[in-house]
Write an enzyme that holds these catalytic residues in place. Structure first.
Site, PDB file in Angstrom:
ATOM      1  N   GLU A 110       0.825  -1.212   0.000  1.00 32.57           N
ATOM      2  CA  GLU A 110       0.000   0.000   0.000  1.00 32.57           C
ATOM      3  C   GLU A 110       0.855   1.257   0.000  1.00 32.57           C
ATOM      4  O   GLU A 110       1.962   1.265   0.550  1.00 32.57           O
ATOM      5  CB  GLU A 110      -0.954   0.051   1.197  1.00 32.57           C
ATOM      6  CG  GLU A 110      -2.214  -0.783   1.053  1.00 32.57           C
ATOM      7  CD  GLU A 110      -2.147  -2.071   1.825  1.00 32.57           C
ATOM      8  OE1 GLU A 110      -3.099  -2.858   1.727  1.00 32.57           O
ATOM      9  OE2 GLU A 110      -1.150  -2.315   2.513  1.00 32.57           O
ATOM     10  N   THR A 111       0.311   2.289  -0.625  1.00 35.08           N
ATOM     11  CA  THR A 111       0.866   3.643  -0.581  1.00 35.08           C
ATOM     12  C   THR A 111      -0.248   4.586  -0.137  1.00 35.08           C
ATOM     13  O   THR A 111      -1.376   4.491  -0.631  1.00 35.08           O
ATOM     14  CB  THR A 111       1.392   4.065  -1.968  1.00 35.08           C
ATOM     15  OG1 THR A 111       2.478   3.206  -2.340  1.00 35.08           O
ATOM     16  CG2 THR A 111       1.880   5.504  -1.955  1.00 35.08           C
TER      17      THR A 111
END
Length: 303
Positions: free
Chosen positions: A46-47
Site C-alpha cells: 500500500e501507498t
C-alpha cells in the site's frame, strides 16, 4: 512538483521487517490515475496519500492504494500514517508523548491513539471503523485447498471452517491444520477463481492455532493475487475482520480479549499485530488494531 514522502516498516519494531508502507505527504493536486501510477512505482502493498482534512477536527484525509486499486480502509497504512504524522508533529525533543490522530479514510473517520517514546518505535492503536460482519459463504474446502496447493484434510481445525467476513475489506478466512501446512501453502493462479472468486477482493487469510511465539494466539498468511498482492507481510484490515471469526468459532466470553497475530515469517518480514475485541451481551461491540512502526527513509517525489 516535489512532494515529501516517507517509507515505514509497520507492525514491527525492527527496520526491514514488518510490512513496508510509502506515505506521500502534500498530495494536493494529484489526480486518481496519478496516485495509482505512484503506487505502482513504489510497488509496495500500500501507498498512502495525505491530504488536508475535510473536517478541521481531523488530522488529515488519506487515500490508500495498492499497486492495482484504491482501498476504502487498510490497517498497516492507518498505523504507519498515524505514527508518521504524530512523529512529525510531536517527536524529536518533546520526550514521551501520547497523541490522538484522526484520519479521514473512505470508510469513515478512524481515531488512532499514538504512543511515542524516546529512542523507541512509535505505537499506534486505532478503533476499527466498521465491525466485522459475515459477507457470504466460503467455497467448498476442496476448491479452497486446490487454490492453495494443500490437501482438503489440511483445511480446518477444531470447529473452525472456512468463512467470509468484512470489516471494510472482505476476506475469505481459511483455518489450516498447523505450521507445516501453512508454510507449504501458495496461491495457485489457475485454481484461484474456483477457490476464492474473481472479484477484486478475492483475498485469502490463512490462519492456524500453532504459533512460532508462545505469547501469540494465531499464525497467519494473506494471499491476494487479484488484489495486486501476491502475499502480504501484515494485513491489519484482515485482522480487523478476523474479530468476527474468533467471535463466531471461539465463543468469546464477556469483556475485553487481546488476540495477537503473527504474520509475514514465511516472507522473511516478521510482523506482529494486536487485536483487542470487546464482547458485551454476547455480541461484538468494538475492536481495535495496534502495532509498532519505524521510519526507515525519507525523500522527495518529483512528480
Amino acid at each position: 512538483m516535489p512532494r515529501a514522502y516517507a517509507v515505514l516498516d509497520v507492525f514491527t519494531d525492527t527496520p526491514l521487517a514488518g510490512n513496508p508502507l510509502a506515505v506521500v505527504q502534500g498530495a494536493e493536486g494529484l489526480e486518481d490515475d496519478r496516485m495509482q501510477a505512484i503506487a505502482r512505482e513504489f510497488n509496495l502493498s500500500e501507498t498512502v496519500f495525505v491530504l488536508p482534512p475535510e473536517n478541521p477536527a481531523s488530522s488529515a484525509r488519506v487515500r490508500i492504494f495498492t499497486p492495482a486499486q484504491e482501498l476504502p480502509f487498510a490497517g498497516h497504512p492507518t498505523v504507519g500514517t498515524a505514527v508518521l504524522l504524530a512523529t512529525d508533529r510531536f517527536g524529536g525533543d518533546n520526550g514521551d508523548v501520547d497523541a490522538v490522530v484522526v484520519l479521514e479514510e473512505t470508510v469513515g473517520p478512524v481515531r488512532c491513539g499514538v504512543r511515542l517514546r524516546s529512542e523507541k518505535p512509535g505505537y499506534a492503536e486505532f478503533d476499527v471503523p466498521k465491525l466485522a460482519k459475515p459477507c457470504g459463504e466460503a467455497r467448498e474446502k476442496e476448491l479452497i485447498a486446490a487454490a492453495l496447493s494443500l490437501e482438503p484434510r489440511e483445511i480446518g481445525f477444531e470447529n473452525h471452517k472456512p468463512s467470509m467476513f468484512d470489516a471494510g475489506v472482505p476476506y475469505t478466512f481459511v483455518p489450516v491444520s498447523g505450521l507445516d501446512a501453512i508454510a507449504r501453502a501458495h496461491a495457485v493462479n489457475r485454481a484461484w477463481p474456483s477457490g476464492f472468486g474473481t472479484e477484486q477482493h478475492s483475498n485469502a487469510f490463512l490462519y492456524c492455532r500453532e504459533t512460532l511465539h508462545h505469547d501469540y494466539s494465531f499464525h497467519a498468511r494473506m494471499f491476494g493475487p487479484i488484489f495486486g498482492i501476491r502475499e502480504d507481510p501484515a494485513t491489519g484490515s484482515a485482522v480487523a475482520a478476523f474479530a468476527g471469526v474468533v467471535k463466531a468459532f471461539d465463543g468469546l466470553t464477556e469483556g475485553t480479549h487481546l488476540i495477537r497475530v503473527e504474520q509475514g515469517y514465511e516472507m522473511g518480514r516478521p510482523s506482529l499485530i494486536d487485536l483487542e475485541v470487546d464482547i458485551s451481551k454476547g455480541a461484538l461491540k468494538a475492536a481495535r488494531i495496534g502495532g509498532k512502526a519505524v521510519i526507515v527513509s525519507r525523500g522527495e517525489l518529483n512528480v
